[in-house]
Design an enzyme around this catalytic site. Structure first.
Site, PDB file in Angstrom:
ATOM      1  N   ASN A   7       0.880  -1.173   0.000  1.00 19.20           N
ATOM      2  CA  ASN A   7       0.000   0.000   0.000  1.00 19.20           C
ATOM      3  C   ASN A   7       0.920   1.226   0.000  1.00 19.20           C
ATOM      4  O   ASN A   7       1.458   1.603   1.036  1.00 19.20           O
ATOM      5  CB  ASN A   7      -0.888  -0.045   1.249  1.00 19.20           C
ATOM      6  CG  ASN A   7      -1.848   1.126   1.318  1.00 19.20           C
ATOM      7  OD1 ASN A   7      -1.764   2.065   0.512  1.00 19.20           O
ATOM      8  ND2 ASN A   7      -2.751   1.089   2.271  1.00 19.20           N
ATOM      9  N   ARG A  91      -2.626  -2.042  -3.433  1.00 15.70           N
ATOM     10  CA  ARG A  91      -3.829  -1.228  -3.234  1.00 15.70           C
ATOM     11  C   ARG A  91      -3.748  -0.045  -4.193  1.00 15.70           C
ATOM     12  O   ARG A  91      -2.731   0.646  -4.254  1.00 15.70           O
ATOM     13  CB  ARG A  91      -3.881  -0.718  -1.807  1.00 15.70           C
ATOM     14  CG  ARG A  91      -5.051   0.203  -1.604  1.00 15.70           C
ATOM     15  CD  ARG A  91      -5.003   0.900  -0.283  1.00 15.70           C
ATOM     16  NE  ARG A  91      -6.168   1.744  -0.166  1.00 15.70           N
ATOM     17  CZ  ARG A  91      -6.160   2.936   0.417  1.00 15.70           C
ATOM     18  NH1 ARG A  91      -5.056   3.417   0.935  1.00 15.70           N
ATOM     19  NH2 ARG A  91      -7.268   3.628   0.499  1.00 15.70           N
ATOM     20  N   HIS A 180     -13.394   2.892   0.099  1.00 10.89           N
ATOM     21  CA  HIS A 180     -13.382   1.830   1.120  1.00 10.89           C
ATOM     22  C   HIS A 180     -14.009   0.546   0.587  1.00 10.89           C
ATOM     23  O   HIS A 180     -14.472  -0.295   1.367  1.00 10.89           O
ATOM     24  CB  HIS A 180     -14.171   2.222   2.393  1.00 10.89           C
ATOM     25  CG  HIS A 180     -13.633   3.372   3.164  1.00 10.89           C
ATOM     26  ND1 HIS A 180     -14.453   4.286   3.795  1.00 10.89           N
ATOM     27  CD2 HIS A 180     -12.369   3.768   3.423  1.00 10.89           C
ATOM     28  CE1 HIS A 180     -13.706   5.192   4.413  1.00 10.89           C
ATOM     29  NE2 HIS A 180     -12.434   4.907   4.184  1.00 10.89           N
ATOM     30  N   GLY A 210     -14.188   4.614  10.793  1.00 11.32           N
ATOM     31  CA  GLY A 210     -12.817   4.744  11.305  1.00 11.32           C
ATOM     32  C   GLY A 210     -12.489   6.217  11.377  1.00 11.32           C
ATOM     33  O   GLY A 210     -13.345   7.021  11.741  1.00 11.32           O
ATOM     34  N   ARG A 241     -12.979  15.355   9.014  1.00  8.78           N
ATOM     35  CA  ARG A 241     -13.719  15.760   7.807  1.00  8.78           C
ATOM     36  C   ARG A 241     -15.187  16.012   8.142  1.00  8.78           C
ATOM     37  O   ARG A 241     -15.774  15.279   8.939  1.00  8.78           O
ATOM     38  CB  ARG A 241     -13.639  14.655   6.742  1.00  8.78           C
ATOM     39  CG  ARG A 241     -12.308  14.610   6.044  1.00  8.78           C
ATOM     40  CD  ARG A 241     -12.226  13.424   5.106  1.00  8.78           C
ATOM     41  NE  ARG A 241     -11.394  12.369   5.651  1.00  8.78           N
ATOM     42  CZ  ARG A 241     -11.228  11.170   5.111  1.00  8.78           C
ATOM     43  NH1 ARG A 241     -11.875  10.848   4.001  1.00  8.78           N
ATOM     44  NH2 ARG A 241     -10.458  10.272   5.670  1.00  8.78           N
ATOM     45  N   ASN A 335     -14.659  -1.041  17.822  1.00  4.40           N
ATOM     46  CA  ASN A 335     -14.191  -0.854  19.201  1.00  4.40           C
ATOM     47  C   ASN A 335     -15.055   0.030  20.087  1.00  4.40           C
ATOM     48  O   ASN A 335     -14.698   0.266  21.235  1.00  4.40           O
ATOM     49  CB  ASN A 335     -12.779  -0.237  19.172  1.00  4.40           C
ATOM     50  CG  ASN A 335     -11.795  -1.166  18.518  1.00  4.40           C
ATOM     51  OD1 ASN A 335     -11.644  -2.303  18.932  1.00  4.40           O
ATOM     52  ND2 ASN A 335     -11.148  -0.709  17.466  1.00  4.40           N
ATOM     53  N   GLU A 384      -8.259  -5.120   5.124  1.00  2.00           N
ATOM     54  CA  GLU A 384      -8.105  -4.805   3.703  1.00  2.00           C
ATOM     55  C   GLU A 384      -6.916  -5.534   3.095  1.00  2.00           C
ATOM     56  O   GLU A 384      -6.962  -5.966   1.948  1.00  2.00           O
ATOM     57  CB  GLU A 384      -7.988  -3.287   3.524  1.00  2.00           C
ATOM     58  CG  GLU A 384      -9.345  -2.624   3.747  1.00  2.00           C
ATOM     59  CD  GLU A 384      -9.274  -1.154   4.076  1.00  2.00           C
ATOM     60  OE1 GLU A 384      -9.501  -0.340   3.179  1.00  2.00           O
ATOM     61  OE2 GLU A 384      -9.006  -0.806   5.248  1.00  2.00           O
TER      62      GLU A 384
HETATM   63  P1  ADP Z   1      -8.315   4.697   9.514  1.00  3.28           P
HETATM   64  O1  ADP Z   1      -9.499   5.269   8.808  1.00  3.28           O
HETATM   65  O2  ADP Z   1      -7.180   5.663   9.685  1.00  3.28           O
HETATM   66  O3  ADP Z   1      -7.886   3.322   9.042  1.00  3.28           O
HETATM   67  P2  ADP Z   1      -9.213   3.305  11.886  1.00  3.28           P
HETATM   68  O4  ADP Z   1     -10.139   2.383  11.218  1.00  3.28           O
HETATM   69  O5  ADP Z   1      -7.975   2.727  12.506  1.00  3.28           O
HETATM   70  O6  ADP Z   1      -8.819   4.530  10.998  1.00  3.28           O
HETATM   71  O7  ADP Z   1     -10.031   4.058  13.039  1.00  3.28           O
HETATM   72  C1  ADP Z   1      -9.467   5.047  13.815  1.00  3.28           C
HETATM   73  C2  ADP Z   1     -10.532   5.555  14.760  1.00  3.28           C
HETATM   74  O8  ADP Z   1     -10.980   4.476  15.590  1.00  3.28           O
HETATM   75  C3  ADP Z   1     -10.040   6.654  15.693  1.00  3.28           C
HETATM   76  O9  ADP Z   1     -11.009   7.691  15.768  1.00  3.28           O
HETATM   77  C4  ADP Z   1      -9.962   5.942  17.029  1.00  3.28           C
HETATM   78  O10 ADP Z   1     -10.171   6.816  18.082  1.00  3.28           O
HETATM   79  C5  ADP Z   1     -11.097   4.971  16.912  1.00  3.28           C
HETATM   80  N1  ADP Z   1     -10.965   3.942  17.938  1.00  3.28           N
HETATM   81  C6  ADP Z   1      -9.993   3.012  18.083  1.00  3.28           C
HETATM   82  N2  ADP Z   1     -10.181   2.306  19.222  1.00  3.28           N
HETATM   83  C7  ADP Z   1     -11.288   2.830  19.800  1.00  3.28           C
HETATM   84  C8  ADP Z   1     -11.988   2.544  21.016  1.00  3.28           C
HETATM   85  N3  ADP Z   1     -11.576   1.602  21.834  1.00  3.28           N
HETATM   86  N4  ADP Z   1     -13.098   3.268  21.280  1.00  3.28           N
HETATM   87  C9  ADP Z   1     -13.507   4.235  20.443  1.00  3.28           C
HETATM   88  N5  ADP Z   1     -12.895   4.548  19.312  1.00  3.28           N
HETATM   89  C10 ADP Z   1     -11.790   3.859  18.996  1.00  3.28           C
END
Ligand code: ADP
Length: 400
Positions: A7, A91, A180, A210, A241, A335, A384
């Site tokens: 990637n 990717r 995505h 995310g 955003r 999460n 991914e």
């Molecule tokens: P990206 O789009 O950069 O791949 P991710 O899918 O890794 O991002 O998501 C990042 C987001 O997930 C961040 O806003 C982070 O705070 C949130 N996140 C990760 N762990 C938790 C958690 N335990 N509770 C709430 N939000 C979480």
């Protein structure tokens, strides 16, 4: 088959060596600050010792050469020699309307990806540099391109055309593309497998929440609508955003405040979303913690986020004419029990109801619906890289 997944971003190369049949990651890592004297190379292949070093990596080919050497070196390596890498999966962010599926990379494909640079000026050029560097370093290895946009090429015209003059679509290619796609497709497949059902029998909404967020309506395996569009700033509010805003706001800021295109970009891309509303952080963990302590704007940021997701669920349930499966994925979706709960609250009228005990966990594939719910609600960790490796395996095997 062992597939090297690459990637290549604007100043980084993420990589994973994946054993596709076993679905295991043999080694993975990241090069940051490609192009600089003090690039950072991180690598892990447990149980071997982790590597983290600063060194000059002035171009993508030097980076890929280093990855190659590390994968075969006696101390760090996981393979005997490079012949064990049977394919490389790349990717690629934007396939425009040229790619509705992954593709074996050849010169024609490279020309088509080049043609789409104007649609993704930040992403396609480094993706191409990564492909060219990999072809130079691994000249006889088949390579596959997996596009973020390809899965959404099944959108019907009524969903992808904006109500602008039609010539803007025909002549300037302005339409909804969606992004995505690899993640939405992966979690949809995983969800169907988990439920022991066929994708072709299911109406699904997948929520990729995310840092970047998108929501997709999947009708019997086909993406039929998705919340990201021509670019990646619309739909859901995200970390920084804004998501959907009334375009009149932008005209107002241009006319009244003298905003330039760069000002608008900064506002909508970097200063808005959870950061903009909370005034504190784009990171959902921090926003949640502050909300729990009573911080009013952190609380508001969560509410705006959940409200937007709920509107998409309602809209896409209408698009699909009903709903069988709802899937949460990506950092927040996987999460955050709190946001899942806020999003699904009082949705019984659609058949959605989650069990708060089952919902109280992080990061695993699990069903969280209440026993009585008509809609099966799942949390499915996205992957991914594995999807890219599987796609690469599929195409190379078909061609083989
Ligand atoms: P990206 O789009 O950069 O791949 P991710 O899918 O890794 O991002 O998501 C990042 C987001 O997930 C961040 O806003 C982070 O705070 C949130 N996140 C990760 N762990 C938790 C958690 N335990 N509770 C709430 N939000 C979480």
């Amino acid at each position: 088959m062992k597939v090297l997944v690459l990637n290549s971003g604007s100043s980084s190369i993420k990589f994973q060596l994946i054993d596709v049949e076993r679905e295991t990651v043999m080694a993975k890592g990241l090069i940051e600050r490609v192009g600089f004297d003090d690039a950072i190379f991180s690598y892990q292949a447990p149980p071997k010792e982790k590597i983290k070093q600063r060194r000059p990596i002035l171009d993508y080919q030097t980076g890929i050469h280093l990855i190659k050497e590390t994968l075969v070196a006696p101390q760090s390596g996981v393979i005997r020699d490079m012949s064990q890498i049977e394919a490389v999966g790349h990717r690629i962010v934007h396939g425009g309307e040229d790619f509705s599926d992954s593709v074996i990379i050849n010169d024609d494909v490279i020309r088509s990806v080049e043609k789409n640079i104007e649609l993704a000026p930040l992403h396609n050029p480094p993706n191409l540099l990564g492909i060219q560097a990999a072809r130079a370093e691994l000249p006889n290895v088949p390579m596959v391109g997996v596009f973020d946009t390809a899965f959404h090429q099944t959108l019907p015209e009524r969903a992808f055309v904006y109500a602008l003059p039609y010539s803007y679509y025909e002549e300037k290619r302005i339409r909804r593309f969606g992004f995505h796609g690899t993640s939405h497709q992966y979690v949809a497949q995983r969800a169907a497998e988990f439920l022991n059902q066929q994708l072709k029998d299911l109406r699904m909404i997948t929520l990729h929440l995310g840092n970047g967020c998108s929501i997709t309506a999947i009708d019997r395996g086909n993406s039929v609508d998705t919340s990201l569009g021509f670019g990646t700033m619309c739909g859901m509010p995200m970390g920084t955003r804004a998501g959907d805003v009334d375009p009149a706001i932008l005209l107002y800021l241009q006319e009244q405040e003298g905003f330039s295109a760069a000002d608008v970009q900064r506002l909508l891309y970097k200063e808005s979303g959870m950061l903009g509303i909370s005034g504190v952080s784009p990171d959902m963990r921090e926003v949640e913690d502050l909300a729990a302590e009573g911080h009013p704007r952190a609380r508001l940021a969560l509410e705006v986020f959940a409200y937007a997701a709920r509107k998409y669920i309602g809209a896409y349930a209408a698009v699909l004419g009903g709903l069988d499966v709802l899937v949460f994925t990506a950092g927040v979706g996987e999460n955050s029990p709190i946001l899942r709960e806020m999003i699904c609250r009082d949705m019984d009228f659609l058949g959605i109801s989650i069990d708060s005990e089952k919902n109280d966990f992080k990061g695993k594939l699990r069903e969280i619906s209440a026993p009585s719910a008509r809609v099966r609600t799942l949390v499915v960790p996205t992957n991914e890289e594995l999807m890219i490796a599987k796609e690469t395996f599929r195409l190379v095997s078909e061609a083989g």
